[in-house]
Scaffold this active site. Structure first.
Site, short mmCIF file in Angstrom:
data_model
loop_
_atom_site.label_atom_id
_atom_site.label_comp_id
_atom_site.label_asym_id
_atom_site.label_seq_id
_atom_site.Cartn_x
_atom_site.Cartn_y
_atom_site.Cartn_z
N PRO A 1 0.82 -1.20 0.07
CA PRO A 1 0.01 0.02 0.00
C PRO A 1 0.75 0.96 -0.06
O PRO A 1 2.06 1.07 0.41
CB PRO A 1 -0.70 -0.10 1.32
CG PRO A 1 -0.75 -1.49 1.63
CD PRO A 1 0.52 -1.98 1.17
N LYS B 1 7.92 1.67 0.85
CA LYS B 1 8.71 0.95 -0.13
C LYS B 1 10.14 1.74 -0.39
O LYS B 1 11.10 0.82 -0.49
CB LYS B 1 7.79 0.66 -1.36
CG LYS B 1 6.51 -0.11 -1.14
CD LYS B 1 6.03 -0.47 -2.32
CE LYS B 1 5.09 1.06 -2.92
NZ LYS B 1 3.94 1.19 -1.99
N ARG C 1 9.66 16.54 -11.12
CA ARG C 1 9.38 17.42 -9.93
C ARG C 1 10.57 17.96 -9.36
O ARG C 1 11.69 17.72 -9.69
CB ARG C 1 8.49 16.84 -8.97
CG ARG C 1 7.28 16.30 -9.43
CD ARG C 1 6.39 15.59 -8.49
NE ARG C 1 5.00 15.06 -9.04
CZ ARG C 1 4.75 13.80 -8.92
NH1 ARG C 1 5.55 13.14 -8.43
NH2 ARG C 1 3.44 13.35 -9.51
N ARG D 1 2.65 12.36 6.26
CA ARG D 1 3.35 12.75 4.98
C ARG D 1 2.99 14.18 4.66
O ARG D 1 3.73 14.65 3.93
CB ARG D 1 3.36 11.80 3.81
CG ARG D 1 4.12 10.64 3.84
CD ARG D 1 4.05 9.70 2.72
NE ARG D 1 2.86 9.66 1.79
CZ ARG D 1 2.76 8.94 0.79
NH1 ARG D 1 3.74 8.12 0.43
NH2 ARG D 1 1.81 8.70 0.40
N ARG E 1 -7.01 6.48 -0.59
CA ARG E 1 -5.83 5.24 -0.61
C ARG E 1 -5.99 4.32 0.41
O ARG E 1 -5.50 3.26 0.47
CB ARG E 1 -4.40 6.31 -0.02
CG ARG E 1 -4.03 7.00 -1.34
CD ARG E 1 -2.59 7.50 -0.92
NE ARG E 1 -1.94 8.46 -2.20
CZ ARG E 1 -1.45 7.85 -3.24
NH1 ARG E 1 -1.51 6.61 -3.40
NH2 ARG E 1 -1.06 8.76 -4.16
#
Length: 199
Positions: free
Chosen positions: A13, A18, A43, A136, A147
């Site tokens: 998820p 990760k 970015r 975050r 999410r």
């Protein structure tokens, strides 16, 4: 005799960590991270060859015509894909490869890769995952809810993986050590099929 190199497909998820896991694993083992390509602009904090290979639309489309991608898709108007060389090159050099993806990507790689090892990376529980996403600060309320809902699809896929590894808060080194043990175990298996792209 040198062990046959591995391809690890790591997914889980959003917010499970990760990238942090892969960064430390690369530092400790030298495993090759298969870097995807995209035609979107980088970015501010992204660098070519690290986060993505940044291509123009025409460059990307030329690589499609030349059959250079193992897989690709258009996502929200941007082309994204993984070139075959990101897998085949390191394997030819005897290097292990790790692919970072999501549940849909894992399902694709099960069709496209023979002999890969699939690892599902999970937080302690749903509450821990939600807390990570909130911390975050990059998700609005609607995105956060989406999410968290997507987590159910990820959890439904757990049984299709070879291993489930829990990335507990503050225990990154333990998580990476567990994956290192998986790699060592898989490399020592005499019956393991060599990883290769198919289709």
């Amino acid at each position: 005799m040198k062990p046959t190199p591995l391809v690890i497909v790591l997914h889980g998820p959003s917010g499970v960590g990760k990238d942090s896991v892969i960064d430390l694993l690369r530092e400790r083992t030298g495993i090759h991270r298969a870097t995807s390509s995209t035609d979107r602009a980088p970015r501010e904090d992204e660098h070519d060859g690290n986060h993505y290979h940044f291509l123009t639309r025409s460059q990307f489309e030329k690589k499609i015509r030349n059959d250079e991608f193992a897989e690709y898709a258009e996502v929200y108007g941007d082309l994204k894909g993984l070139e075959k060389r990101e897998i085949e090159g390191p394997l030819e050099r005897g290097e292990d490869v790790i692919i970072r993806t999501d549940v849909q990507g894992a399902q694709t790689w099960r069709r496209k890769l023979n002999g890969a090892v699939f690892i599902f990376l999970m937080a302690e529980d749903r509450e821990a995952l939600r807390a990570r996403l909130e911390s975050r600060g990059s998700e609005d309320a609607a995105s956060l809810s989406r999410r968290v809902a997507e987590l159910e699809a990820e959890l439904d896929d757990i049984s299709n993986n070879d291993y489930v590894v829990y990335n507990r808060h503050g225990k990154l080194e333990e998580t990476v050590a567990e994956i290192e043990e998986i790699i060592a175990s898989e490399r020592s298996r005499p019956d393991r099929q060599a990883a290769e792209l198919v289709g």
